[in-house]
Scaffold this motif. Structure first.
Motif, PDB file in Angstrom:
ATOM      1  N   GLU A   1     -44.288  18.095  10.679  1.00  0.00           N
ATOM      2  CA  GLU A   1     -43.022  18.599  11.220  1.00  0.00           C
ATOM      3  C   GLU A   1     -42.133  19.263  10.177  1.00  0.00           C
ATOM      4  O   GLU A   1     -41.058  19.758  10.498  1.00  0.00           O
ATOM      5  N   CYS A   2     -42.558  19.273   8.928  1.00  0.00           N
ATOM      6  CA  CYS A   2     -41.725  19.870   7.876  1.00  0.00           C
ATOM      7  C   CYS A   2     -41.675  21.388   8.059  1.00  0.00           C
ATOM      8  O   CYS A   2     -42.708  22.040   8.113  1.00  0.00           O
ATOM      9  N   PRO A   3     -40.482  21.966   8.149  1.00  0.00           N
ATOM     10  CA  PRO A   3     -40.391  23.415   8.356  1.00  0.00           C
ATOM     11  C   PRO A   3     -40.951  24.203   7.178  1.00  0.00           C
ATOM     12  O   PRO A   3     -41.354  25.354   7.341  1.00  0.00           O
TER      13      PRO A   3
ATOM     14  N   ALA B   1     -40.080  23.931  -2.366  1.00  0.00           N
ATOM     15  CA  ALA B   1     -39.649  24.622  -1.148  1.00  0.00           C
ATOM     16  C   ALA B   1     -38.808  23.754  -0.221  1.00  0.00           C
ATOM     17  O   ALA B   1     -38.163  24.268   0.691  1.00  0.00           O
ATOM     18  N   CYS B   2     -38.802  22.444  -0.457  1.00  0.00           N
ATOM     19  CA  CYS B   2     -38.032  21.536   0.407  1.00  0.00           C
ATOM     20  C   CYS B   2     -36.579  21.978   0.493  1.00  0.00           C
ATOM     21  O   CYS B   2     -35.935  22.248  -0.515  1.00  0.00           O
ATOM     22  N   ILE B   3     -36.053  22.061   1.739  1.00  0.00           N
ATOM     23  CA  ILE B   3     -34.659  22.475   1.931  1.00  0.00           C
ATOM     24  C   ILE B   3     -33.768  21.292   2.309  1.00  0.00           C
ATOM     25  O   ILE B   3     -32.613  21.469   2.691  1.00  0.00           O
ATOM     26  N   GLY B   4     -34.326  20.079   2.251  1.00  0.00           N
ATOM     27  CA  GLY B   4     -33.500  18.889   2.495  1.00  0.00           C
ATOM     28  C   GLY B   4     -33.005  18.752   3.912  1.00  0.00           C
ATOM     29  O   GLY B   4     -31.922  18.208   4.156  1.00  0.00           O
ATOM     30  N   CYS B   5     -33.803  19.213   4.882  1.00  0.00           N
ATOM     31  CA  CYS B   5     -33.321  19.222   6.270  1.00  0.00           C
ATOM     32  C   CYS B   5     -33.334  17.831   6.899  1.00  0.00           C
ATOM     33  O   CYS B   5     -32.580  17.558   7.824  1.00  0.00           O
ATOM     34  N   GLY B   6     -34.217  16.961   6.429  1.00  0.00           N
ATOM     35  CA  GLY B   6     -34.279  15.606   6.983  1.00  0.00           C
ATOM     36  C   GLY B   6     -35.253  15.433   8.139  1.00  0.00           C
ATOM     37  O   GLY B   6     -35.363  14.351   8.703  1.00  0.00           O
ATOM     38  N   ALA B   7     -35.995  16.497   8.473  1.00  0.00           N
ATOM     39  CA  ALA B   7     -36.950  16.382   9.590  1.00  0.00           C
ATOM     40  C   ALA B   7     -38.011  15.339   9.299  1.00  0.00           C
ATOM     41  O   ALA B   7     -38.487  14.643  10.212  1.00  0.00           O
ATOM     42  N   CYS B   8     -38.394  15.212   8.021  1.00  0.00           N
ATOM     43  CA  CYS B   8     -39.422  14.236   7.663  1.00  0.00           C
ATOM     44  C   CYS B   8     -38.953  12.818   7.973  1.00  0.00           C
ATOM     45  O   CYS B   8     -39.699  12.018   8.543  1.00  0.00           O
ATOM     46  N   VAL B   9     -37.700  12.521   7.630  1.00  0.00           N
ATOM     47  CA  VAL B   9     -37.157  11.189   7.894  1.00  0.00           C
ATOM     48  C   VAL B   9     -37.013  10.969   9.400  1.00  0.00           C
ATOM     49  O   VAL B   9     -37.360   9.910   9.931  1.00  0.00           O
TER      50      VAL B   9
HETATM   51  S1  SF4 Z   1     -38.935  17.995   6.356  1.00  0.00           S
HETATM   52 FE1  SF4 Z   1     -38.438  16.786   4.535  1.00  0.00          FE
HETATM   53  S2  SF4 Z   1     -39.729  17.653   2.900  1.00  0.00           S
HETATM   54 FE2  SF4 Z   1     -39.678  19.184   4.594  1.00  0.00          FE
HETATM   55  S3  SF4 Z   1     -37.981  20.541   4.077  1.00  0.00           S
HETATM   56 FE3  SF4 Z   1     -37.117  18.978   5.425  1.00  0.00          FE
HETATM   57  S4  SF4 Z   1     -36.352  17.374   3.963  1.00  0.00           S
HETATM   58 FE4  SF4 Z   1     -37.745  18.715   2.788  1.00  0.00          FE
END
Ligand code: SF4
Ligand code: HEM
Ligand code: FES
Lengths: 230, 248
Positions: free
Chosen positions: B223-225, B158-166
């Motif tokens: 915080e991951c959407p 399901a990861c959309i690569g948004c970068g919130a985790c980083v």
């Molecule tokens: S927060 Fe990280 S793991 Fe979650 S969707 Fe965004 S990139 Fe993927």
């Protein structure tokens, strides 16, 4: 120097868990300090003498020194690296997403490190490298050294505060280390998390109670008068 | 509604940025956060100023481009959503809102709120796929798989690569993103075969990019959407340790 992040983490986890195992043995040995003085003095000093003369213990002790140093050195490496890679924000509310102690392992570890230095000076150095007084059975009287040290309320405070720091370090550390080893099944993760909390509380409370107990026992007369109970 | 916005403005990756304050009035509470930025940009263009650059595409929470830091939290104050799914009704009339780009040493700023997330693409390119030859879809029943495994793999995918985790991680670690792909594929029979070589290559690339060490604070999951679980990180570690012991 290890270059890969996961290998560094693995080193932190393995050394950390080894120290956790050591703490159990160390606490069990220290429980002898709760015995009445007449028994405790002889038994604890005999135990200390036996340990310091044992070859197996000597090997384990070297593993212990190496673990503490490697753990501390890589803690510094990892913390500095992470400071650089992580972002800083003008308005920062990220703290709502994680417990404070999980973000403060470097700080908590530093408190523990300072404590270890003091603790080694108090007992380890004193026992190994000085002509300390002997007990009536002719052994180095570590028991009385413990009692004397914890007659001083400031040492009691230092030890108790350090044990609180260690408790929080372990609260995050145990679960984190097992995560690093790769336990990922939900069922086992839950068991590990509960066990980690129980371990952290029991170990740090166990160590913290000893100086308090030793202090109270030798000052009981004075304390009771102070409280006008006698 | 009336809102006071402090928005990060930066001309280029190397330029020095700064906050600029804008006041917007007569906003609808049911507007999305991005629509509010659209309103701001229309006003800026009318005044002859350069509009605020921000990433967006799908505006329905699936492309993962729109992430920004809103009042110090990735994708804003509500959990489990992307910035485009945030609405002004989550704020109060007269609020002051600070908007910053996602920050990490591995995410250089392109302009204003827009960042370069190519490091993620390079991690996926390093091994986040299966190297079987493509062709028409095979008969579905020829590879047996239980419902639970399929669901679990889908949760990782399901990861959309948004970068919130980083952006949320104090260490700027990409462990959640990287592990999501690693365990997504390791859970499925098609991906299982290359699991060990994949984890080694992807972790190597993750390190080469300069992402920080994961210290398991679990802020990323919070915080991951998409609610990607930190247990993916545990599985990545498991696969990695296995590759260490048994060879890639
Ligand atoms: S927060 Fe990280 S793991 Fe979650 S969707 Fe965004 S990139 Fe993927
Ligand atoms: C009694 C002594 C100690 C014990 C039992 C202990 C235990 C642990 C454990 C189990 C971990 C988890 C490893 C992981 O996350 O994979 C850990 C992590 C860590 N320790 Fe210690 N530790 C001790 C002393 C120290 C000292 C002296 C320092 C610093 C000088 C330190 C700093 C750290 C840091 C920075 C981390 C990792 C951070 C993280 O994963 O969040 N520790 N420790
Ligand atoms: S614009 Fe696509 S996820 Fe927000």
């Amino acid at each position: 120097m290890i270059k890969l992040t996961l290998l560094r983490k693995l080193l932190m986890a393995l050394t950390g868990l080894f120290l956790c195992l050591f703490l159990v043995i160390h606490l069990l040995g220290n429980l002898q300090l709760f015995l009445p003085k007449e028994i405790a003095q002889e038994q604890f000093n005999a135990y200390s003498q036996a340990l310091s003369g044992n070859l197996f213990i000597k090997v384990v002790a070297i593993g212990l020194y190496v673990s503490i140093l490697a753990h501390a050195i890589y803690a510094v490496v990892i913390t500095i690296y992470n400071r650089k890679s992580g972002g800083k924000y003008a308005v920062d509310e990220r703290k709502v997403a994680s417990p404070w102690y999980s973000r403060s392992m470097g700080l908590l570890g530093t408190v523990i490190f300072v404590f270890i230095v003091i603790h080694f000076q108090n007992f380890w150095y004193y026992y190994k490298f000085t002509d300390m007084p002997l007990d009536p059975w002719g052994r180095k009287d570590l028991y009385s050294a413990v009692v004397n040290l914890f007659g001083n309320v400031w040492y009691v405070v230092i030890y108790v505060v350090s044990m609180v720091a260690m408790g929080y370090h372990l609260l995050h550390g145990v679960a984190s280390a097992v995560r690093t080893l790769g336990v990922y099944h939900q069922k086992y993760v839950r068991v590990v998390n509960v066990a980690g909390v129980v371990y952290s509380v029991v170990i740090s409370a166990g160590f913290a109670i000893i100086p308090i107990y030793v202090y109270l026992v030798q000052h009981q007369e004075r304390l009771l008068t102070l409280l006008q109970l006698k | 509604m009336k809102l006071k916005l402090n928005i990060w403005r930066q001309e280029s990756a190397t330029a020095k940025g700064a906050f600029k304050t804008y006041t917007l009035e007569n906003l609808e509470k049911d507007m999305s956060f991005l629509e509010m930025l659209d309103v701001l940009n229309e006003q800026l263009v009318t005044k002859g100023e350069r509009p605020v650059v921000f990433d967006h595409d799908c505006r329905e929470g699936i492309c993962g481009t729109c992430g920004v830091m809103i009042n110090g939290r990735a994708h804003g104050p509500i959990g489990g959503i992307t910035t485009c799914q945030l609405h002004l009704r989550s704020f109060n009339d007269g609020d002051e809102i600070t908007v910053e780009p996602f920050r990490a040493s591995t995410f250089p700023i392109i302009k204003d709120l827009k960042i370069n997330r190519s490091a993620f693409d390079r991690i996926i390119s390093a091994g986040g796929y299966i190297s079987a030859s493509t062709g028409s879809a095979p008969e579905a029943n020829s590879i047996l798989i239980t419902h639970d495994v399929a669901e679990s793999a889908f949760d990782s995918a399901a990861c959309i690569g948004c970068g919130a985790c980083v952006a949320t991680c104090k260490n700027g670690s990409a462990a959640l993103f990287t592990s999501a792909k690693i365990s997504h594929l390791a859970k499925l029979p098609q991906g299982r075969a290359e699991a060990r070589i994949r984890v080694v290559k992807m972790v190597e690339q993750m390190d080469k990019e300069g992402f920080g060490h994961c210290t398991n604070t679990e802020a990323c999951e919070a915080e991951c959407p998409m609610g990607v679980s930190v247990l993916n990180i545990a599985q990545m570690n498991w696969e990695y340790n296995k590759a260490l012991l048994l060879g890639a």
